[in-house]
Every structure is written in C-alpha cells, then in structure tokens.
Design an enzyme around this catalytic site. Structure first.
Site, PDB file in Angstrom:
ATOM      1  N   ARG A  44       0.872  -1.185   0.000  1.00  9.52           N
ATOM      2  CA  ARG A  44       0.000   0.000   0.000  1.00  9.52           C
ATOM      3  C   ARG A  44       0.900   1.223   0.000  1.00  9.52           C
ATOM      4  O   ARG A  44       1.673   1.435   0.929  1.00  9.52           O
ATOM      5  CB  ARG A  44      -0.927   0.023   1.212  1.00  9.52           C
ATOM      6  N   ARG A  93      -7.922   7.824   4.602  1.00 12.25           N
ATOM      7  CA  ARG A  93      -8.063   8.044   6.045  1.00 12.25           C
ATOM      8  C   ARG A  93      -8.013   9.530   6.308  1.00 12.25           C
ATOM      9  O   ARG A  93      -7.259  10.243   5.651  1.00 12.25           O
ATOM     10  CB  ARG A  93      -6.868   7.461   6.796  1.00 12.25           C
ATOM     11  N   SER A 100      -2.579  -2.906   5.621  1.00 13.50           N
ATOM     12  CA  SER A 100      -3.901  -3.239   6.164  1.00 13.50           C
ATOM     13  C   SER A 100      -4.996  -2.330   5.631  1.00 13.50           C
ATOM     14  O   SER A 100      -4.758  -1.426   4.842  1.00 13.50           O
ATOM     15  CB  SER A 100      -3.854  -3.159   7.685  1.00 13.50           C
ATOM     16  N   GLU A 117       8.016   1.089  11.281  1.00  8.11           N
ATOM     17  CA  GLU A 117       6.674   1.061  10.691  1.00  8.11           C
ATOM     18  C   GLU A 117       5.646   1.106  11.807  1.00  8.11           C
ATOM     19  O   GLU A 117       5.956   0.798  12.949  1.00  8.11           O
ATOM     20  CB  GLU A 117       6.447  -0.263   9.929  1.00  8.11           C
ATOM     21  N   GLY A 118       4.426   1.427  11.431  1.00 13.03           N
ATOM     22  CA  GLY A 118       3.320   1.194  12.345  1.00 13.03           C
ATOM     23  C   GLY A 118       2.902   2.362  13.215  1.00 13.03           C
ATOM     24  O   GLY A 118       2.072   2.205  14.107  1.00 13.03           O
ATOM     25  N   LYS A 160      12.014   2.723   4.725  1.00 15.03           N
ATOM     26  CA  LYS A 160      11.880   4.148   4.392  1.00 15.03           C
ATOM     27  C   LYS A 160      13.180   4.715   3.811  1.00 15.03           C
ATOM     28  O   LYS A 160      13.164   5.652   3.026  1.00 15.03           O
ATOM     29  CB  LYS A 160      11.451   4.929   5.635  1.00 15.03           C
ATOM     30  N   GLU A 171       4.783   7.125   2.154  1.00 18.66           N
ATOM     31  CA  GLU A 171       5.619   5.925   2.325  1.00 18.66           C
ATOM     32  C   GLU A 171       5.055   4.786   1.502  1.00 18.66           C
ATOM     33  O   GLU A 171       3.949   4.867   0.966  1.00 18.66           O
ATOM     34  CB  GLU A 171       5.691   5.506   3.806  1.00 18.66           C
ATOM     35  N   ASN A 210       4.218   0.755   2.023  1.00 17.91           N
ATOM     36  CA  ASN A 210       4.131  -0.334   3.000  1.00 17.91           C
ATOM     37  C   ASN A 210       4.242  -1.666   2.280  1.00 17.91           C
ATOM     38  O   ASN A 210       3.482  -1.929   1.348  1.00 17.91           O
ATOM     39  CB  ASN A 210       2.787  -0.276   3.725  1.00 17.91           C
ATOM     40  N   LYS A 254      12.279  10.815  10.253  1.00 17.20           N
ATOM     41  CA  LYS A 254      11.708   9.471  10.423  1.00 17.20           C
ATOM     42  C   LYS A 254      12.783   8.432  10.713  1.00 17.20           C
ATOM     43  O   LYS A 254      13.770   8.350   9.971  1.00 17.20           O
ATOM     44  CB  LYS A 254      10.990   9.038   9.138  1.00 17.20           C
TER      45      LYS A 254
HETATM   46  P1  ADP Z   1       4.361   4.757   9.606  1.00 16.67           P
HETATM   47  O1  ADP Z   1       5.187   3.659   9.059  1.00 16.67           O
HETATM   48  O2  ADP Z   1       4.512   4.954  11.064  1.00 16.67           O
HETATM   49  O3  ADP Z   1       2.934   4.685   9.143  1.00 16.67           O
HETATM   50  P2  ADP Z   1       4.518   7.158   7.969  1.00 16.67           P
HETATM   51  O4  ADP Z   1       5.668   7.561   7.145  1.00 16.67           O
HETATM   52  O5  ADP Z   1       3.321   6.701   7.238  1.00 16.67           O
HETATM   53  O6  ADP Z   1       5.021   6.070   9.013  1.00 16.67           O
HETATM   54  O7  ADP Z   1       4.126   8.371   8.907  1.00 16.67           O
HETATM   55  C1  ADP Z   1       3.058   8.320   9.827  1.00 16.67           C
HETATM   56  C2  ADP Z   1       2.107   9.485   9.597  1.00 16.67           C
HETATM   57  O8  ADP Z   1       2.810  10.731   9.716  1.00 16.67           O
HETATM   58  C3  ADP Z   1       1.479   9.521   8.222  1.00 16.67           C
HETATM   59  O9  ADP Z   1       0.320   8.712   8.197  1.00 16.67           O
HETATM   60  C4  ADP Z   1       1.188  10.983   8.015  1.00 16.67           C
HETATM   61  O10 ADP Z   1      -0.051  11.336   8.616  1.00 16.67           O
HETATM   62  C5  ADP Z   1       2.302  11.668   8.770  1.00 16.67           C
HETATM   63  N1  ADP Z   1       3.417  12.012   7.860  1.00 16.67           N
HETATM   64  C6  ADP Z   1       4.424  11.214   7.478  1.00 16.67           C
HETATM   65  N2  ADP Z   1       5.263  11.832   6.637  1.00 16.67           N
HETATM   66  C7  ADP Z   1       4.768  13.079   6.475  1.00 16.67           C
HETATM   67  C8  ADP Z   1       5.189  14.238   5.730  1.00 16.67           C
HETATM   68  N3  ADP Z   1       6.291  14.229   4.987  1.00 16.67           N
HETATM   69  N4  ADP Z   1       4.422  15.339   5.814  1.00 16.67           N
HETATM   70  C9  ADP Z   1       3.303  15.385   6.565  1.00 16.67           C
HETATM   71  N5  ADP Z   1       2.866  14.343   7.303  1.00 16.67           N
HETATM   72  C10 ADP Z   1       3.585  13.209   7.258  1.00 16.67           C
HETATM   73 MG    MG Z   2       2.107   5.041   7.294  1.00 15.11          MG
END
Ligand code: ADP
Ligand code: MG
Length: 494
Positions: free
Chosen positions: A111, A451, A140, A363-364, A301, A133, A135, A359
C-alpha cells in the site's frame, strides 16, 4: 456490544464487520465501530488517477530492490549497525539467499500512501500529490476501506442525500479487498498444491482482526477450496517444522502453501526468545511468503530517501517509471555523520525554518518527529551513530477539508457532532505483485484507502485512534488547482 450500539445507531443494519477491538473495552468479545468520517472525502480526480497509475511502477521498483541484495546491504547496513531490528532482517535475508531459495516465487501486497500538497505555481495556488511511504508488510485496511465505501453509499441512500450538484463528480469503486484476495489466490495457485493452507500470522491480540478475517472471507467467496489457518506469531515455535523438501508443516501435517504476514513489522513483535528463529524457518521454507523477507526490506523508508530523484530511480526502473515516481516524491536528506550528504541534511534539520519530518527506520505509527521537535532531537543525537537510521523529509502541506470524524472518543459526546471538523486526508493505493526472482509474473494495482485525521494531529493511524476511514468523492479539477470545493459539507450542502 453496548458500545457498538451507541456509537453506530445509524449503521446497525449494515453488518459489514467494520469493527475494531480496543484495549479499553471489557474483553476481546467486545468491539466498537471503526472510526470513520460521516461523508466521503473530496479528492481531485486527476491526482487520484495519477496515484493509481503510479502503482505498477511502485510494484516494479520494489521488486527490483528486493532482488538486488548488494544494494539492500549497501543501503541498510549503516542502519543495521545501530538498529538490531534491521540487523536481524538483513541477516535472515543473507542466510536464505546464500542457502539458495527453496521457493523462488515471492509475493507482496503493497500500500503506497500519498497526501495532497499545496504549492504555488505562476502565482496560483495548486495541489500535487506527495508520497508518504510504501508499505510492504501487513498492509492493512483493504477490507475496511472497501466496506466504508459501501457504508457511505448506504448512508447517502438511507438519508436521501442528493448526489452532489456539481457536474462530474464520481465515487470510484473500491476494489481494495478484491485485489488483496486475488493476490493471495494467485500466490496459492503458484504453490501448486491444492491441499495446502494459507497461514495468516497474527499478533497476540489482534485489534484489527476483522480486516484480516474479511480478507479470508473474500478469498472464500471466490475459492472456497482454499483453507486458511490463523496463528499467533508467538505460538509458532511449538507449531511449525520443515519437511524433507523444506515444506512448511503446521502441527502434525498441515502443509502451508502461503504465509501471509499481518505481523512481524516492528521490533516489539520479536520480543520472545524464539522469534527470529521462527521468522527464519518461515523464510527458509518452500511456502510462498507474502511478503518474502526481501520484499519486506524493500519497503524500508531509507529507500525512499536514497531513490527520490529520477536519476537514482533509473538504476532500477525505466525512464518512464522513474519520471512518474520522482514526480510524486518529496525532497529527502540523510542525516548521518559519515557522508557529506548526511552532514548537509543534519544542518538542514537543525537550521531550517522549513517544515520537515524526521523518520526512523520503523513502521506502524508513533515514531516520527515533526517540525519544531526536530532540532532538539537532532542536537541530542549529534554525536551518536544513531543518526544513520533517520531520514529527513519535507513536510507535506495538505489542504483542510470539512467533514465529521467519528472517533472512539465521541461515543458519549453526541453533541460534538453538531459541529464539523477540519480534517486532513491520506490516500493509500493497493498493489499486488508476484515475481519469480526479478521476473514479474503479476503486477496489479487497484483499490484505495482514504483516512482522515484532525488538522494538527501528526500521526495518521486508524487502529491507533488518530484517524478514521473515509471513502472518495472525486471532483473534476482544473489542472490540480486548489479549489474551494474540498469540503464534504459543500458537496452535500449541509
Ligand atoms: P508509519 O510507518 O509509522 O505509518 P509514515 O511515514 O506513514 O510512518 O508516517 C506516519 C504518519 O505521519 C502519516 O500517516 C502521516 O499522517 C504523517 N506524515 C508522514 N510523513 C509526512 C510528511 N512528509 N508530511 C506530513 N505528514 C507526514
Ligand atoms: Mg504510514
């Protein structure tokens, strides 16, 4: 049950399994309705299409990464030096590759997540997509997003909400669940033993169990002959063995054809003694893994950062794919102390007034560091090797939309629903890819997850309580212009 009834008076007659367990409910027999938005979320049609059309390129890219062991090693080994989890994953990958794969067929349900980003071009406010990102493991919400699409359809019909007045809006069908089911069926077929089972590897207490079960049910609708078994990861040491030809055997005699991981993506999942041995046994086996460990690693990532521009991407995919992928990418920096790029990224993180996200390789949800918190954090690790496990990313500046977000907290607070919320949405596109080594057998893209979270909330997870699931209403956009029509309330004239 009382919670379910109170929270979802409007949807009682809509038995879709749109439920979650929550830690605060009395026990595991109690569930509550999944957080959701009352109305679909508006999204520009052209940008949705762009996300959907990129997905086959994402699938191809991840397959190429997965098959380039040297590149995986070279990219992730600095992280492995400071992060046990990445070190263990790399070690297992090396072991199974060196031994020679008992199962050359690899599969992955992906995803890829995107957010809309506001920018100015020729003095005009515009929107573009930016990838958050990719996944690669336990991707899920395919079932819940499919069902939320149906739920919104039902609510529109039940309350006779006229379809939006605006011309050219549409509610795209959501094939997310079918895509995931089809990916598992294809993998099962390639195992070539109709008597085998699909093993779903789960957490000790699956809060999101129904999203997993609905995948099983969807497979059953199409192929009732395919048998599923669900087992907790922690219970597997006692249960699995390898046969003479590395068949994966569960219990006395159940041969496993496909291992579908809905767990195993976080270090805390490996907090029992035999955890890494179990993962190794699964990876060593002849069963087709979804995902195999090399696909799992391809979702790191760090690869987004290393491959964010077109030139770097062209090492792995053709010019056309590289162009599409780089167009949706944010700017990234490493922040390690060993390279000049890392030192530059570190300075950007310390000094920039720009909005950024830092970051770690996790994950998660719940691990990222945002905006003003970045500087003090970077200062605290300035002299530490740990720097190599972080990437710095531009902050995606999403437009706000008005809608109603029904979270668990709202159960008793019915009054709150008289005012709408300012929300920000994240779009996920599902992909399914199966390959024989680097030779792609099946490359599919379909279905979405959208979402929404309240403006100002950084994290975006649904099961973690930050966001609710929505569905899409696509509007015609004029060359991705930022229009005023991104409010559910305007579409429905509420
Ligand atoms: P995870 O693996 O924890 O899901 P993500 O990279 O998806 O990591 O980051 C978690 C959340 O943080 C995302 O669902 C989003 O809402 C927010 N986020 C992540 N990267 C960005 C970004 N570059 N700008 C704005 N919000 C972000
Ligand atoms: Mg995410």
């Amino acid at each position: 049950m009382q919670t379910l009834t109170t929270h979802s008076r409007h949807v009682q007659q809509f038995p879709t399994g749109l439920v979650l367990r929550y830690r605060h409910l009395i026990n595991d027999n109690h569930v509550a309705h999944i957080p959701f938005t009352l109305f679909p979320s508006p999204f520009p049609k052209s940008l949705y299409k762009e996300c959907l059309e990129i997905q086959p390129s994402v699938n191809t890219l991840m397959t190429k990464i997965a098959n380039d062991i040297d590149f995986i090693e070279e990219t992730l080994s600095p992280i492995a030096q400071v992060d046990d989890f990445t070190r263990n994953l790399l070690k297992l990958n090396k072991i199974v590759q060196k031994e020679g794969l008992a199962q050359p067929i690899i599969s992955c349900i992906i995803r890829a997540d995107y957010m809309l980003d506001k920018y100015v071009c020729d003095s005009q406010n515009k929107l573009r997509i930016r990838q958050v990102e990719m996944n690669a493991i336990a991707s899920s919400m395919s079932a819940h997003s499919h069902n939320t699409h149906s739920l919104h359809k039902y609510l529109r019909s039940k309350y006779k909400l006229s379809d939006p007045e605006q011309a050219n809006v549409m509610y795209p069908e959501n094939q997310s669940l079918a895509l995931v089911a089809q990916g598992l069926i294809e993998a099962f077929n390639l195992y070539k033993n109709g008597q085998a089972h699909v093993l779903v590897v789960t957490e000790e207490r699956s809060l999101n169990f129904s999203d997993q079960l609905l995948v099983e049910l969807e497979v059953h609708k199409i192929r009732p002959d395919i048998r599923f078994v669900r087992r907790r990861f922690v219970d597997l040491p006692e249960l699995i063995t390898l046969g003479p030809n590395k068949e994966l055997i569960l219990g006395d005699s159940k041969e496993i054809g496909v291992v579908y991981y809905r767990y195993g993506y976080d270090p805390t999942n490996y907090n029992f003694r035999e955890a890494w041995d179990v993962r190794l046994t699964l990876e060593r086996s002849r069963a087709i893994k979804c995902p195999s460990i090399n696909y799992h690693l391809s979702g790191a990532k760090k690869f987004q950062q290393v491959l964010h521009d077109q030139k770097q991407l062209e090492r792995f995919v053709d010019h056309y794919d590289a162009k599409r992928l780089s167009k949706a990418s944010c700017k990234f920096w490493p922040v390690d102390a060993a390279t000049s790029e890392g030192e530059e990224g570190f300075r950007v993180g310390l000094g920039s007034s720009k909005s950024l996200v830092l970051k770690p390789q996790r994950e998660g949800g719940g691990h990222n560091i945002f905006n003003q918190d970045i500087r003090p954090f970077l200062e605290s690790i300035a002299d530490s090797e740990e720097r190599s496990q972080y990437i710095l990313m531009e902050y995606i500046d999403s437009p706000l939309e008005r809608n109603w977000l029904l979270l668990q907290d709202d159960i008793e607070d019915v009054k709150r629903l008289t005012t709408s919320d300012q929300l920000v949405s994240e779009l996920g596109i599902f992909g399914s890819v199966i390959a024989d080594g680097s030779n792609i057998i099946s490359n599919e893209a379909a279905g979405y997850l959208i979402r929404s979270k309240k403006y100002g909330v950084n994290e975006g997870g649904v099961a973690s309580g930050y966001a609710g699931i929505s569905s899409l209403i696509l509007y015609d956009d004029d060359g991705s212009q930022l229009t005023a029509s991104s409010n559910a309330s305007e579409f429905y004239q509420i």
